[in-house]
Design an enzyme around this catalytic site. Structure first.
Site, short mmCIF file in Angstrom:
data_model
loop_
_atom_site.label_atom_id
_atom_site.label_comp_id
_atom_site.label_asym_id
_atom_site.label_seq_id
_atom_site.Cartn_x
_atom_site.Cartn_y
_atom_site.Cartn_z
N HIS A 189 65.59 7.10 23.68
CA HIS A 189 65.19 6.64 25.01
C HIS A 189 64.64 5.22 25.04
O HIS A 189 64.28 4.72 26.10
CB HIS A 189 64.16 7.60 25.62
CG HIS A 189 64.73 8.96 25.90
ND1 HIS A 189 65.48 9.22 27.02
CD2 HIS A 189 64.69 10.10 25.19
CE1 HIS A 189 65.87 10.49 27.00
NE2 HIS A 189 65.40 11.04 25.89
N SER B 18 60.75 12.19 25.03
CA SER B 18 61.72 12.43 26.08
C SER B 18 61.18 13.18 27.29
O SER B 18 61.76 13.08 28.37
CB SER B 18 62.95 13.16 25.52
OG SER B 18 62.57 14.30 24.79
N LYS C 286 72.71 7.54 26.29
CA LYS C 286 71.62 7.31 27.26
C LYS C 286 71.78 5.92 27.86
O LYS C 286 72.71 5.72 28.62
CB LYS C 286 70.32 7.62 26.58
CG LYS C 286 70.30 9.14 26.37
CD LYS C 286 69.14 9.77 25.75
CE LYS C 286 69.40 11.28 25.81
NZ LYS C 286 68.95 11.97 24.62
#
Ligand SMILES: *Cc1c(COP(=O)(O)O)cnc(C)c1O
Length: 389
Positions: A211, A183, A241
């Site tokens: 991610h 991240s 996300k």
């Protein structure tokens, strides 16, 4: 001040320490709009910080799905999943996620933090071993500590070190856990090698793909897209996300997920997420799966940023995802860069130790499919000016 002294004095000392080190953080309000404008008390900024990589938090069809579900079913779930709070919209989302990822079952959680706590603590007990990359997300480290297992960390993506720890724990209950995409650095874990090592030493592999999901891999299935559930038994993903919503899940074979349904305490003892959020997430998933052009637009924006930044003499690392760190080095220098960018109308946070190693303070530029080319040009132009001084 000793760590067991009375609390009020300790709070004051801790605050003073943070103020002196320039590390006091503040919560500020911000309104977010579809064109990446961020309205704050200090003015309007172009947002180069959010994890909403595909712009789905602002997507018309997704918003409509949430509103329609709220009109029909109300807002809150009313109870935990096992006590009547599991709505058909939750089950529909679970089925869709499982189908998309080629896994038998999926368990939903209210957040990624909870999913990691629930999964690791629901599986490991004292005497087990949890092997982790040193740059894994904080929630994975916290989970291992709370589980009582022996936490053994290895230097970032160091396969030889990972193998030594696996060899030491052969024959025990052992699990290797890694971020799929890291991240703060944006680099990708060496999953093929880790799959192989875990297979050789009999450890269970868990990947936190917060991610990667929605961003990379065939149909946006993330950094683990090429691995079946036998190679990668525990796949965790977040919905806050690239999905642009909130919540998280863990996907795997039925026997893993059924065990976690009983043992994952953040699942058992927490209210189910609002059904309208599940409806919105299903709508977002349909877009992720069926509209590869959005991922292409994100990739085009990433490539454009990298091309312009390189031309401006800004050094970038060899990572090709939406997280593009610009390493500045010194922490106060990074803060100066971030505040000059803010003055020019861009929100790019400075990431400082202890979040990243000492001497590697950075700006964390995050790109999205929703950025326009002129927004990217303007950011790089400003970065270039700051860099040149
Ligand atoms: C953001 C993140 C989490 C936490 O997810 P939330 O849904 O925000 O709680 C967990 N792991 C990684 C790698 C993340 O980036």
């Amino acid at each position: 001040m000793p760590s067991n002294s009375p609390l009020p004095g300790r709070l004051a000392a801790a605050r003073l320490e943070r103020v002196n080190a320039g590390l006091l953080r503040r919560v500020k309000t911000a309104r977010r709009f579809a064109d990446r404008r961020l309205q704050t008390a200090d003015g309007e900024l172009i947002d180069f910080a959010s994890n909403d990589y595909l712009g789905l938090s602002q997507e018309r069809a997704v918003v409509e799905a949430m509103v329609a579900a709220a009109r029909e079913f109300g807002t809150g779930a009313g109870a935990a999943h096992l006590l009547g709070g599991h709505h058909p919209l939750h089950q529909h989302l679970c089925d869709q996620l499982a189908d998309w990822l080629g896994r038998e079952k999926v368990l939903l959680f209210a957040s990624g933090y909870m999913a990691n706590l629930g999964t690791i603590c629901g599986l490991l007990v004292r005497g087990d071993v949890c092997i982790q990359d040193k740059l894994n997300h904080a929630s994975l480290m916290d989970a291992a500590r709370l589980s009582g297992a022996d936490l053994k960390r290895y230097p970032h993506v160091d396969l030889a070190a990972a193998e030594r720890r696996l060899a030491q724990s052969e024959g025990k209950g052992s699990m290797l856990v890694t971020d799929g995409v890291f991240s703060m650095d944006g680099d990708v874990a060496p999953l093929a090698e880790l799959v192989d090592l875990c297979g050789r030493y009999g450890a269970v592999l868990m990947v936190d793909d917060a991610h990667g999901l929605g961003v990379c891999g065939d149909q946006g299935r993330g950094s683990g897209a090429d691995f079946c559930s036998q190679q990668l038994p525990l796949l965790m993903g977040t919905l806050g996300k690239a999905f642009g919503q909130s919540g998280a899940f863990v996907a795997g074979d039925a026997h893993w997920i059924e065990h976690l349904t009983q043992s994952a305490r953040p699942f058992v003892y927490s209210t189910a997420p609002p059904p309208p959020v599940a409806a919105a997430t299903s709508a977002a998933l349909a877009i992720i799966r069926d509209e590869p052009q959005r991922r292409q637009r994100l990739q085009d924006n990433i490539a454009y940023f990298r091309q312009l930044a390189t031309q401006a003499g800004i050094e970038l690392s060899a990572v090709f995802g939406p997280i593009q760190p610009v390493v500045v080095g010194d922490a106060s220098e990074a803060v100066t860069w971030a505040s000059r960018l803010a003055d020019a109308g861009f929100y790019v946070p400075a990431i400082r130790p202890p979040t990243v190693p000492l001497g590697s303070a950075r700006l964390r530029v995050t790109l999205s499919a929703a950025h326009s080319p002129p927004q990217i040009e303007a950011l790089v132009s400003e970065l270039g000016t700051i860099h040149a001084h």
